[in-house]
Write a protein that holds these residues in place. Structure first.
Motif, short mmCIF file in Angstrom:
data_model
loop_
_atom_site.label_atom_id
_atom_site.label_comp_id
_atom_site.label_asym_id
_atom_site.label_seq_id
_atom_site.Cartn_x
_atom_site.Cartn_y
_atom_site.Cartn_z
N ARG A 240 0.83 -1.20 0.00
CA ARG A 240 0.00 0.00 0.00
C ARG A 240 0.86 1.25 0.00
O ARG A 240 0.36 2.35 0.08
N ARG A 241 2.15 1.06 0.00
CA ARG A 241 3.11 2.17 -0.02
C ARG A 241 2.94 3.07 1.19
O ARG A 241 2.99 4.31 1.06
N ALA A 242 2.72 2.45 2.33
CA ALA A 242 2.62 3.22 3.57
C ALA A 242 3.88 4.06 3.72
O ALA A 242 4.97 3.60 3.42
N ASP A 243 3.73 5.29 4.18
CA ASP A 243 4.89 6.15 4.34
C ASP A 243 5.78 5.66 5.47
O ASP A 243 6.98 5.85 5.45
N SER A 244 5.16 5.07 6.48
CA SER A 244 5.97 4.45 7.52
C SER A 244 5.21 3.31 8.18
O SER A 244 3.99 3.24 8.11
N ILE A 245 5.95 2.45 8.80
CA ILE A 245 5.37 1.29 9.47
C ILE A 245 5.81 1.33 10.93
O ILE A 245 6.99 1.51 11.21
N VAL A 246 4.88 1.18 11.82
CA VAL A 246 5.21 1.11 13.23
C VAL A 246 4.90 -0.29 13.72
O VAL A 246 3.81 -0.81 13.47
N ILE A 247 5.86 -0.90 14.36
CA ILE A 247 5.62 -2.25 14.83
C ILE A 247 5.83 -2.32 16.34
O ILE A 247 6.87 -1.95 16.85
N ALA A 248 4.79 -2.75 17.01
CA ALA A 248 4.85 -2.82 18.47
C ALA A 248 4.71 -4.28 18.89
O ALA A 248 4.26 -5.11 18.12
N GLY A 249 5.10 -4.55 20.11
CA GLY A 249 4.93 -5.92 20.58
C GLY A 249 6.26 -6.61 20.72
O GLY A 249 7.19 -6.37 19.96
N SER A 250 6.32 -7.44 21.71
CA SER A 250 7.57 -8.08 22.06
C SER A 250 8.12 -8.93 20.93
O SER A 250 7.39 -9.61 20.22
N ARG A 251 9.39 -8.84 20.76
CA ARG A 251 10.08 -9.71 19.81
C ARG A 251 10.38 -11.03 20.50
O ARG A 251 10.43 -11.11 21.72
N SER A 252 10.58 -12.02 19.71
CA SER A 252 10.85 -13.34 20.27
C SER A 252 12.12 -13.91 19.69
O SER A 252 12.44 -13.72 18.52
N GLU B 40 11.65 -8.48 5.07
CA GLU B 40 10.56 -7.65 4.55
C GLU B 40 10.77 -6.19 4.94
O GLU B 40 10.67 -5.28 4.12
N LEU B 41 11.07 -6.00 6.20
CA LEU B 41 11.25 -4.64 6.71
C LEU B 41 12.48 -3.98 6.09
O LEU B 41 12.46 -2.78 5.76
N ASP B 42 13.52 -4.77 5.95
CA ASP B 42 14.74 -4.21 5.34
C ASP B 42 14.45 -3.74 3.93
O ASP B 42 14.84 -2.65 3.52
N ARG B 43 13.75 -4.57 3.21
CA ARG B 43 13.43 -4.20 1.84
C ARG B 43 12.59 -2.93 1.82
O ARG B 43 12.82 -2.03 1.02
N TYR B 44 11.65 -2.92 2.74
CA TYR B 44 10.79 -1.73 2.83
C TYR B 44 11.63 -0.48 3.08
O TYR B 44 11.43 0.56 2.45
N CYS B 45 12.61 -0.61 3.96
CA CYS B 45 13.48 0.51 4.25
C CYS B 45 14.30 0.91 3.04
O CYS B 45 14.44 2.08 2.73
N ARG B 46 14.84 -0.07 2.38
CA ARG B 46 15.65 0.22 1.21
C ARG B 46 14.84 0.98 0.17
O ARG B 46 15.36 1.80 -0.57
N ASN B 47 13.57 0.67 0.12
CA ASN B 47 12.71 1.36 -0.84
C ASN B 47 12.27 2.72 -0.33
O ASN B 47 11.38 3.34 -0.88
N GLY B 48 12.89 3.13 0.76
CA GLY B 48 12.59 4.48 1.24
C GLY B 48 11.59 4.56 2.37
O GLY B 48 11.25 5.63 2.83
N GLY B 49 11.10 3.40 2.82
CA GLY B 49 10.15 3.42 3.92
C GLY B 49 10.84 3.65 5.25
O GLY B 49 12.04 3.44 5.39
N ARG B 50 10.06 4.13 6.20
CA ARG B 50 10.61 4.35 7.54
C ARG B 50 9.90 3.39 8.47
O ARG B 50 8.68 3.27 8.42
N VAL B 51 10.65 2.71 9.32
CA VAL B 51 9.94 1.87 10.28
C VAL B 51 10.25 2.30 11.70
O VAL B 51 11.37 2.67 12.04
N GLY B 52 9.21 2.30 12.49
CA GLY B 52 9.33 2.66 13.89
C GLY B 52 9.06 1.42 14.72
O GLY B 52 8.16 0.66 14.42
N VAL B 53 9.86 1.20 15.72
CA VAL B 53 9.70 0.02 16.54
C VAL B 53 9.54 0.42 17.99
O VAL B 53 10.35 1.20 18.49
N VAL B 54 8.52 -0.07 18.64
CA VAL B 54 8.49 0.22 20.06
C VAL B 54 8.91 -1.03 20.81
O VAL B 54 8.38 -2.11 20.59
N GLY B 55 9.91 -0.85 21.62
CA GLY B 55 10.46 -1.97 22.36
C GLY B 55 11.75 -2.43 21.71
O GLY B 55 12.62 -1.63 21.42
#
Lengths: 361, 361
Positions: A117-129, A144-159
């Motif tokens: 959907r070409r989201a301008d940024s992705i925020v991902i919350a929740g514990s990693r395992s 997936e996230l890396d690719r998204y970043c390479r394509n110019g996306g920004r990802v925000g991570v809480v935690g």
DNA sequence: ATAAGTCGGGAAAGCGCATTCCCGCTGCTC
DNA sequence: GAGCAGCGGGAATGCGCTTTCCCGACTTAT
């Protein structure tokens, strides 16, 4: 979905689509006043609603922010979601929500959908395992996230940063000092509790849970105490309840013993687990804090009226959500390169861990 | 956002874009196996992610479902959201979330934004208001939604139909028998409470609140009792707390009186208000159910471990959310014409309204 | 053996909009 | 009064994809 198009509006107003576009969606060039008025009236009478998809396609930017959580009905996540929503609103963007139940596979799917959907940024919350069974999933998610970043996306991570993520440019993490806060909680608890300590933790490999457990043990140690026993269970209310039942049995057994006293201090790694444990103790006829001290983590708002008031660690959940969404336009290509912002929490000692009446220390 | 395009994939695979599209996004026609394989490999190596915006534009359908709530952190809404999310997932659609704080103006804006994104359907939850100050807002919202419907959109409403909506084709409402359930609650409460009744309601004009109040009064009447006094306040915890403080004052005053007894039964029109009221009573040194009976409405999951257990009316929140999302493809043009589906609730009498010890009736 | 029918693939026309480029016009300078 | 910049407007292109339509090569029926 057959709404009227910009072309129709333009035709009705007797102008070209270009002009209509300019007046309706504001560009650098503003057409003359009476033309603008004509166009606006035409749009109004046709009930014109711009097609955001087409706009997005044309200017390649969607005005979307994607949020990935485990479960939106979990108060922890819904508080974060509120913050993310607020930030999105400030950026005049819409929020795309995905709930995954916490499996990396689903998270990856959600990330892919957001990327699509070409989201301008992705925020991902929740514990990693770091559980073995999640290895492949984690790798997939990271890819997936890396690719998204390479394509110019920004990802925000809480935690915790996503396990195995590379391409740190574009990653924006809101760090939560789970371990330190747990340690602090343990030290404060150690100060006014003389019995044993037990921690009810989530499944092994859940980073948030593990951090909190580790911190708690460290705090105990720094207070000169022996490490607490750790009960592993589900990271939710049911898990807490289950562990609580086990503990209730032990406590009652100990109480029946001649020597009598056994008033453990139970630390559940999050509030809902603590509440579950408390419910279990209660349904076994035990009282808090008389028969056991109980503490949680998160300071969930909805749970603040719970009695006895739950000792816990307050986390600025909403703020965390707000901070997690990457800044609006973002730096130029290359990104703002792996920002990390920290929040802090606060130990809240309340009634549930109060010393038994008249028995200081 | 410079991801690779379908054309690039096609070129790399040595086929036409048409063929690539057919293999990657499934159509009626499936290209030959080894061609498909080539395309797939090309896509893989390029890290191709289809552009959902473009897809949406081309097939004019976005795969989006819009959800409008007052506040996602409110457990009432987050439970509904979970249901909506589940339904969306089943329909393989993404969820677009908007929170509005409950003002019709913001709701209208959200609806417009969803319409712009060509959401396949819009679900709107949260109490409608008939307050005068909301008249224009309601009209605007209704107009927006009507237009959306005329353009082929489907809207799902949980609770009350949107005030002033026409064009009922396309509207799909999940009706909640607030009034009847409140009446039933009142009757059951009347059966084992001998004191006076007070209801803590939301602001006048909030339909959900008004319905519950009306129902409660009706129930009281059918039990041969006089109508309860109604305190108007905010529809949230703070409102409940405020009203609870007032009531606590009264109760204590009455208790100080020679005649002594005054143990009101307080019905707050939703659980969070009830919890707020209970907290207020408690902070004034009053106990529940000893000094007052308290009942709520909704049976919020997070609040079930609250002690004393809150009497309330259980609503299938998640189910409501699930039901509110209009069926996938929908009927042909003309729509499924104003469906209405009802859910039902259940009165849950628990500890908070139990008769004072040893004093039946 | 030829005609009719299929199937796999490509060319091309949009979907609705933003935007670049171009053109005719007015108002200015020298 | 001729040349120029500046401005308001339109034509045309492209964003990335789906989908009709078309065409050649094949299979099948007569």
């Amino acid at each position: 979905m057959a709404a009227s198009t910009l072309t129709e509006v333009a035709r009705l107003a007797g102008v070209s689509p270009a002009t209509a576009s300019r007046v309706l969606n504001g560009s650098a060039r503003t057409p003359g006043p009476e033309i603008a008025e004509r166009v606006r009236k035409a749009a109004e009478s046709l009930g014109y609603v711009p097609n955001a998809q087409a706009q997005g396609l044309a200017k390649s930017s969607s005005g979307l922010i994607g949020l990935i959580v485990h479960d939106i009905a979990d108060p922890y996540f819904s508080a974060i979601a509120r913050g993310v929503q607020a930030a999105a609103r400030e950026q005049r963007k819409m929020l795309l929500l995905a709930t995954t139940g916490g499996t990396p596979e689903d998270e990856q799917a959600a990330a892919a959908a957001f990327a699509a959907r070409r989201a301008d940024s992705i925020v991902i919350a929740g514990s990693r395992s770091t559980r073995l069974q999640d290895r492949d999933g984690n790798a997939g998610l990271a890819a997936e996230l890396d690719r998204y970043c390479r394509n110019g996306g920004r990802v925000g991570v809480v935690g915790h940063p996503v396990v195995g993520a590379e391409a740190p440019e574009g990653y924006h993490v809101v760090a939560v000092p789970n371990e330190d806060l747990s340690a602090e909680l343990a030290r404060e608890l150690a100060g006014n509790h003389s019995g044993s300590f037990v921690v009810i933790g989530g499944p092994e490999g859940l980073l948030t849970s593990d951090d909190r457990i580790r911190g708690f043990q460290r705090g105990l140690e720094s207070a000169g105490l022996a490490p607490a026993e750790v009960l592993r269970t589900g990271f939710d209310r049911a898990g807490g309840y289950e562990a609580g039942t086990v503990l209730a049995g032990r406590i009652k057994a100990a109480q029946a013993t001649p020597s009598g006293a056994s008033r453990p201090c139970i630390f559940a790694v999050n509030d809902v687990m603590a509440i579950g444990a408390a419910a279990a103790l209660r349904s076994e006829g035990l009282r808090i804090p008389r028969d056991a001290a109980v503490a949680g983590f998160d300071d969930i708002e909805t749970l603040r009226d719970f009695r006895p008031a739950l000792s816990t660690v307050r986390l600025p959940l909403e703020e965390m959500g707000r901070l997690a969404v990457p800044a609006g336009v973002g730096g130029g290509p290359g990104g703002d390169g792996g920002t990390t912002v920290s929040v802090t929490g606060e130990v809240m000692l309340r009634r549930s861990t109060q010393a038994a009446a008249g028995a200081p220390a």
